[in-house]
Design a protein around this motif. Structure first.
Motif, PDB file in Angstrom:
ATOM      1  N   ASP A  11      39.189  40.871  42.791  1.00 28.50           N
ATOM      2  CA  ASP A  11      39.268  39.449  42.478  1.00 28.50           C
ATOM      3  C   ASP A  11      40.445  39.102  41.566  1.00 28.50           C
ATOM      4  O   ASP A  11      40.958  37.986  41.613  1.00 28.50           O
ATOM      5  CB  ASP A  11      37.979  38.990  41.784  1.00 28.50           C
ATOM      6  N   GLU A  51      46.108  35.181  39.971  1.00 25.70           N
ATOM      7  CA  GLU A  51      44.942  35.940  39.522  1.00 25.70           C
ATOM      8  C   GLU A  51      45.358  37.155  38.688  1.00 25.70           C
ATOM      9  O   GLU A  51      44.869  38.260  38.897  1.00 25.70           O
ATOM     10  CB  GLU A  51      44.093  36.362  40.720  1.00 25.70           C
ATOM     11  N   ARG A 111      36.665  38.561  29.196  1.00 24.34           N
ATOM     12  CA  ARG A 111      35.583  38.118  30.095  1.00 24.34           C
ATOM     13  C   ARG A 111      35.784  36.656  30.473  1.00 24.34           C
ATOM     14  O   ARG A 111      35.666  36.275  31.632  1.00 24.34           O
ATOM     15  CB  ARG A 111      34.223  38.318  29.408  1.00 24.34           C
ATOM     16  N   SER A 112      36.129  35.831  29.491  1.00 24.40           N
ATOM     17  CA  SER A 112      36.362  34.410  29.744  1.00 24.40           C
ATOM     18  C   SER A 112      37.569  34.208  30.656  1.00 24.40           C
ATOM     19  O   SER A 112      37.532  33.396  31.586  1.00 24.40           O
ATOM     20  CB  SER A 112      36.566  33.676  28.429  1.00 24.40           C
ATOM     21  N   GLY A 115      36.837  34.712  34.317  1.00 21.35           N
ATOM     22  CA  GLY A 115      35.980  33.749  35.007  1.00 21.35           C
ATOM     23  C   GLY A 115      34.904  34.453  35.798  1.00 21.35           C
ATOM     24  O   GLY A 115      34.182  35.298  35.277  1.00 21.35           O
ATOM     25  N   ASP A 116      34.808  34.131  37.086  1.00 24.31           N
ATOM     26  CA  ASP A 116      33.762  34.692  37.946  1.00 24.31           C
ATOM     27  C   ASP A 116      34.149  36.017  38.601  1.00 24.31           C
ATOM     28  O   ASP A 116      33.405  36.527  39.446  1.00 24.31           O
ATOM     29  CB  ASP A 116      33.411  33.694  39.056  1.00 24.31           C
ATOM     30  N   ALA A 117      35.297  36.567  38.245  1.00 25.17           N
ATOM     31  CA  ALA A 117      35.746  37.808  38.877  1.00 25.17           C
ATOM     32  C   ALA A 117      34.720  38.918  38.670  1.00 25.17           C
ATOM     33  O   ALA A 117      34.303  39.195  37.545  1.00 25.17           O
ATOM     34  CB  ALA A 117      37.102  38.239  38.311  1.00 25.17           C
ATOM     35  N   ALA A 118      34.319  39.542  39.753  1.00 23.29           N
ATOM     36  CA  ALA A 118      33.357  40.646  39.693  1.00 23.29           C
ATOM     37  C   ALA A 118      34.040  41.991  39.869  1.00 23.29           C
ATOM     38  O   ALA A 118      33.433  43.038  39.663  1.00 23.29           O
ATOM     39  CB  ALA A 118      32.297  40.466  40.771  1.00 23.29           C
ATOM     40  N   VAL A 143      31.509  45.181  35.847  1.00 29.45           N
ATOM     41  CA  VAL A 143      32.700  44.779  36.594  1.00 29.45           C
ATOM     42  C   VAL A 143      33.199  45.998  37.368  1.00 29.45           C
ATOM     43  O   VAL A 143      33.380  47.072  36.790  1.00 29.45           O
ATOM     44  CB  VAL A 143      33.811  44.263  35.643  1.00 29.45           C
TER      45      VAL A 143
END
Length: 178
Positions: A11, A51, A111-112, A115-118, A143
């Motif tokens: 991601d 990204e 982490r912020s 975002g939603d990156a896994a 993660v």
């Protein structure tokens, strides 16, 4: 691109500490592998476009705890975050960075930023210090981490290889691509 530089599968890309202090071979903390790893890092940055998250190691204003003897051993590094020592390498200058005074960059700020990156691809320097410290904490947090060996630079080739071996033990949470 080499096989390790292929299409993005994660991601986001996190570039760990691509800074003057680690890129300059004359620096006490310079990696002898940085020049070789840099083209691979650049290709990954280009492939991930927006990204990309960049981190920087910076010295604390006042070291505490175990960091006190650490900086007694490395007093040259007790400089403010805006010093030339801690600037990003030219290919990354101008990008925002997540700055931490610790080897591991995983924490609320990163982490912020993710975002939603896994899943992330983790590149940078030093494989045997800040990269491994970040990779293990990210994996513990759930993660998925991929580490392309050619886009990381260790303090020595031997330490680079040892760190990759340790990270590979965390499969499938961490995938090391050699």
């Amino acid at each position: 691109m080499t096989a390790g530089d292929g299409p993005t599968a994660s991601d986001a890309l996190v570039v760990i500490d691509a800074q003057a202090v680690f890129a300059d071979p004359s620096s006490p903390w310079g990696s002898p592998m940085f020049a070789e790893a840099w083209p691979h890092i650049e290709r990954r940055v280009s492939a991930y476009g927006e990204e990309v998250i960049v981190t920087r190691f910076v010295a604390p204003e006042r070291p505490a705890g175990a960091w006190v003897p650490y900086y007694e051993e490395w007093p040259f590094a007790l400089q403010p975050p805006d010093s030339e020592l801690y600037q990003l390498v030219p290919g990354l200058r101008g990008r925002a960075s997540v700055d931490e005074t610790t080897f591991g960059k995983w924490g609320p700020a990163l982490r912020s930023a993710l975002g939603d990156a896994a899943s992330v691809e983790l590149v940078g320097v030093a494989t045997d210090c800040c990269v491994i410290s970040t990779a293990l904490a990210m994996a513990d947090a759930g993660v998925a981490v991929t580490v392309p060996a050619e886009a990381c630079a260790g303090s020595t080739p031997e330490n680079h290889s040892k760190a990759l071996d340790v990270m590979a033990l965390y499969s499938p949470l961490i995938t090391v691509r050699r």
